[in-house]
Design a protein around this motif. Structure first.
Motif, PDB file in Angstrom:
ATOM      1  N   SER A   1      -6.092  25.830  -9.747  1.00 38.63           N
ATOM      2  CA  SER A   1      -5.768  24.430  -9.289  1.00 38.63           C
ATOM      3  C   SER A   1      -6.655  24.172  -8.120  1.00 38.63           C
ATOM      4  O   SER A   1      -7.006  22.957  -8.052  1.00 38.63           O
ATOM      5  CB  SER A   1      -4.140  24.263  -8.995  1.00 38.63           C
TER       6      SER A   1
ATOM      7  N   ALA B   1       3.105  21.907  -9.844  1.00 37.33           N
ATOM      8  CA  ALA B   1       3.043  21.525 -11.455  1.00 37.33           C
ATOM      9  C   ALA B   1       3.372  22.309 -12.267  1.00 37.33           C
ATOM     10  O   ALA B   1       3.193  23.685 -12.085  1.00 37.33           O
ATOM     11  CB  ALA B   1       1.494  21.276 -11.366  1.00 37.33           C
ATOM     12  N   THR B   2       3.946  21.813 -13.340  1.00 37.62           N
ATOM     13  CA  THR B   2       4.294  22.692 -14.388  1.00 37.62           C
ATOM     14  C   THR B   2       3.520  22.606 -15.446  1.00 37.62           C
ATOM     15  O   THR B   2       3.733  23.386 -16.517  1.00 37.62           O
ATOM     16  CB  THR B   2       5.945  22.404 -14.743  1.00 37.62           C
ATOM     17  N   SER B   3       2.576  21.619 -15.522  1.00 31.76           N
ATOM     18  CA  SER B   3       1.682  21.402 -16.412  1.00 31.76           C
ATOM     19  C   SER B   3       0.371  21.669 -16.273  1.00 31.76           C
ATOM     20  O   SER B   3      -0.027  21.625 -15.045  1.00 31.76           O
ATOM     21  CB  SER B   3       2.241  20.190 -17.483  1.00 31.76           C
TER      22      SER B   3
ATOM     23  N   THR C   1      -1.020  14.377 -16.910  1.00 34.59           N
ATOM     24  CA  THR C   1       0.386  15.042 -16.604  1.00 34.59           C
ATOM     25  C   THR C   1       0.369  15.813 -15.324  1.00 34.59           C
ATOM     26  O   THR C   1       1.517  16.646 -14.927  1.00 34.59           O
ATOM     27  CB  THR C   1       0.414  16.061 -17.817  1.00 34.59           C
ATOM     28  N   ARG C   2      -0.856  15.981 -14.707  1.00 36.74           N
ATOM     29  CA  ARG C   2      -0.782  17.048 -13.550  1.00 36.74           C
ATOM     30  C   ARG C   2      -0.006  16.492 -12.506  1.00 36.74           C
ATOM     31  O   ARG C   2       0.403  17.608 -11.558  1.00 36.74           O
ATOM     32  CB  ARG C   2      -2.416  16.949 -13.014  1.00 36.74           C
ATOM     33  N   TYR C   3       0.128  15.444 -12.106  1.00 41.73           N
ATOM     34  CA  TYR C   3       1.014  15.171 -11.197  1.00 41.73           C
ATOM     35  C   TYR C   3       2.507  14.697 -11.652  1.00 41.73           C
ATOM     36  O   TYR C   3       3.232  14.171 -10.923  1.00 41.73           O
ATOM     37  CB  TYR C   3       0.567  13.849 -10.254  1.00 41.73           C
ATOM     38  N   ASP C   4       2.906  15.240 -12.897  1.00 41.14           N
ATOM     39  CA  ASP C   4       4.287  14.661 -13.260  1.00 41.14           C
ATOM     40  C   ASP C   4       5.176  15.479 -12.702  1.00 41.14           C
ATOM     41  O   ASP C   4       6.553  15.095 -13.045  1.00 41.14           O
ATOM     42  CB  ASP C   4       4.148  15.201 -14.595  1.00 41.14           C
ATOM     43  N   TYR C   5       5.149  16.296 -11.844  1.00 41.52           N
ATOM     44  CA  TYR C   5       6.118  16.906 -11.168  1.00 41.52           C
ATOM     45  C   TYR C   5       6.557  16.203 -10.209  1.00 41.52           C
ATOM     46  O   TYR C   5       7.767  16.647  -9.375  1.00 41.52           O
ATOM     47  CB  TYR C   5       5.792  18.280 -10.505  1.00 41.52           C
ATOM     48  N   GLU C   6       6.078  15.214  -9.703  1.00 43.92           N
ATOM     49  CA  GLU C   6       6.433  14.297  -8.533  1.00 43.92           C
ATOM     50  C   GLU C   6       6.973  12.934  -8.687  1.00 43.92           C
ATOM     51  O   GLU C   6       7.361  12.265  -8.006  1.00 43.92           O
ATOM     52  CB  GLU C   6       5.257  14.298  -7.493  1.00 43.92           C
TER      53      GLU C   6
END
Ligand code: CS2
Ligand code: MG
Length: 408
Positions: A134, A162-164, A169-174
């Protein structure tokens, strides 16, 4: 010139955004961001029901007077909802003023003090190889400063990791997640404190001493835990340790400061200069983290950052993806203009978001530039916005392993 309308647009291209559009009788428009992650509709109601009717007929040029009327005149001051609403009005009026002048907003704030604003990106990984990948991906994109977050052995999902993979989708954790109830995550501060110094040791060994590295503690430590962490991270020369303790307790920072020379940043949940008075006058922090969107707009942020400058404290304006491109652009104009700029957080928005908000700011060789388009340099595409209706969403809730609700 008079304000003829003030409309609130709610759109959700993957996450929710609240935008105020002010229009004048001469047909000029200005945009302001009032997004308050997970509590969006409270700002919508505040703006639509209580603020918009007050704006009609006012002279859009009198920004300071409008700000003071909305702040002092309402009797109820401060608070995230009020200050996000005031910020939306303030930024929209600055957009109009700069468009009127035919200049990019930063010119009205004193002109450029630098060629661009150093940005930091968010690298994260569930383990070291993933984290290193990353970091490498961010360096390849041009980032010259990196925030480092990792999972913690024994814990499940950790906020900020990040889970993906890559792409949108890279920032989908936030995002605040689109569930009817908040997602619950488990937290263990002792496990975190045992794990983190080794992560920074490994990152320094891999990437060398020069790369500016940042870390966000998300308000999860007690003062003495934060003091210990700051001390243990000293060999790895952090650019900053962010939000070490719950932010409303300004005195906590005094204790941390007595124990460590790791630079400290705080303030993304602050909404007023009054949240900072002890921190600034006693030089207990190094970076001011407020968002233009949450702290009363350009007018209030300029005053706050000027005051910080008196104490040698620099800016680190909050720039996650829940600040809309309108709020981001406002931050970039300030970044370029103020003398005591430190760094700008930059989580690039998704392609879907950028179809709704047409931006002109640029990211080149690690630096952000707001562009020379008159105004803020952002326009809203109404049709694209309407294609993404509001979806309720909540930030996750953090619980200790025994179920106790924890700070974050
Ligand atoms: C984070 C944010 O950007 C940061 O430093 O702390 O992602 C923050 O958690 C969100 O903006 C909350 O809405
Ligand atoms: Mg943060």
């Amino acid at each position: 010139m008079k304000i003829s309308s003030a409309e609130v647009v709610v759109t959700s291209p993957g996450r929710n955004f609240v935008t105020l559009r002010i229009t004048t009788d001469e047909g000029l428009t200005g945009l302001g961001d009032g997004t308050l992650n997970g509590r969006e509709l409270a700002v919508v109601a505040y703006l639509r029901d209580h603020v918009a009717p007050l704006l009609i007929g006012r002279d859009p040029a009198n920004i300071e007077d409008t700000w003071q009327s909305l702040y002092r005149g309402s009797y109820w001051r401060r608070g995230p909802v009020t200050m996000a609403a005031i910020a939306a009005v303030d930024v929209a009026l600055w957009d109009i003023k700069a468009k009127c002048a035919g200049m990019p907003l930063y010119q009205l704030l004193g002109g450029a003090s630098r060629t661009g604003a150093l940005a930091y990106g968010h690298a994260s990984g569930r383990d070291l190889p993933e984290l290193f990948d990353s970091i490498r991906a961010h360096l390849a994109e041009g980032f010259r400063a990196i925030r480092v977050q990792t999972a913690i052995p024994g814990l499940g999902t950790v906020y900020g990791v990040a889970t993906s993979g890559g792409g949108d989708t890279r920032y989908d954790y936030e995002p605040a997640q689109r569930h009817p109830q908040p997602v619950e995550e488990t937290w263990d501060t002792r496990a975190y404190l045992r794990h983190l110094p080794g992560v920074f040791e490994a990152v320094r060994a891999e990437f060398g001493p020069e790369l500016p590295l940042l870390h966000d503690g998300h308000h999860r430590m007690t003062p003495i835990q934060a003091a210990k962490l700051g001390k243990e991270l000293e060999p790895y020369d952090l650019f900053w340790l962010e939000d070490a303790t719950p932010a409303e307790d300004q005195n906590a920072l005094r204790l941390i400061r007595q124990h460590t020379t790791t630079p400290l940043a705080i303030g993304e949940v602050f909404n007023s200069v009054h949240d900072y008075t002890t921190l600034l006058s006693e030089r207990l922090i190094d970076y001011v983290r407020s968002a233009v969107t949450h702290a009363g707009g350009v007018t209030a942020m300029k005053k706050l950052l000027d005051l910080a400058g008196v104490y040698g404290i620099r800016s680190g304006i909050h720039g996650p993806t829940d600040i809309s491109p309108v709020g981001m652009a406002a931050a970039l104009h300030l970044d370029l203009a103020i003398h005591n700029f430190g760094i700008q957080e930059f989580m690039p928005h998704s392609a879907r978001t950028l179809e709704v908000f047409r931006t002109s700011y640029r990211f080149t060789d690690g630096l952000l530039h707001p562009s020379d388009t008159p105004g803020l340099g952002v326009e809203l595409d109404d049709d694209a916005a309407a294609a993404h209706p509001y979806v309720p969403a909540y930030l996750p809730v953090n619980r200790l392993t025994d179920g106790t609700v924890h700070d974050w």
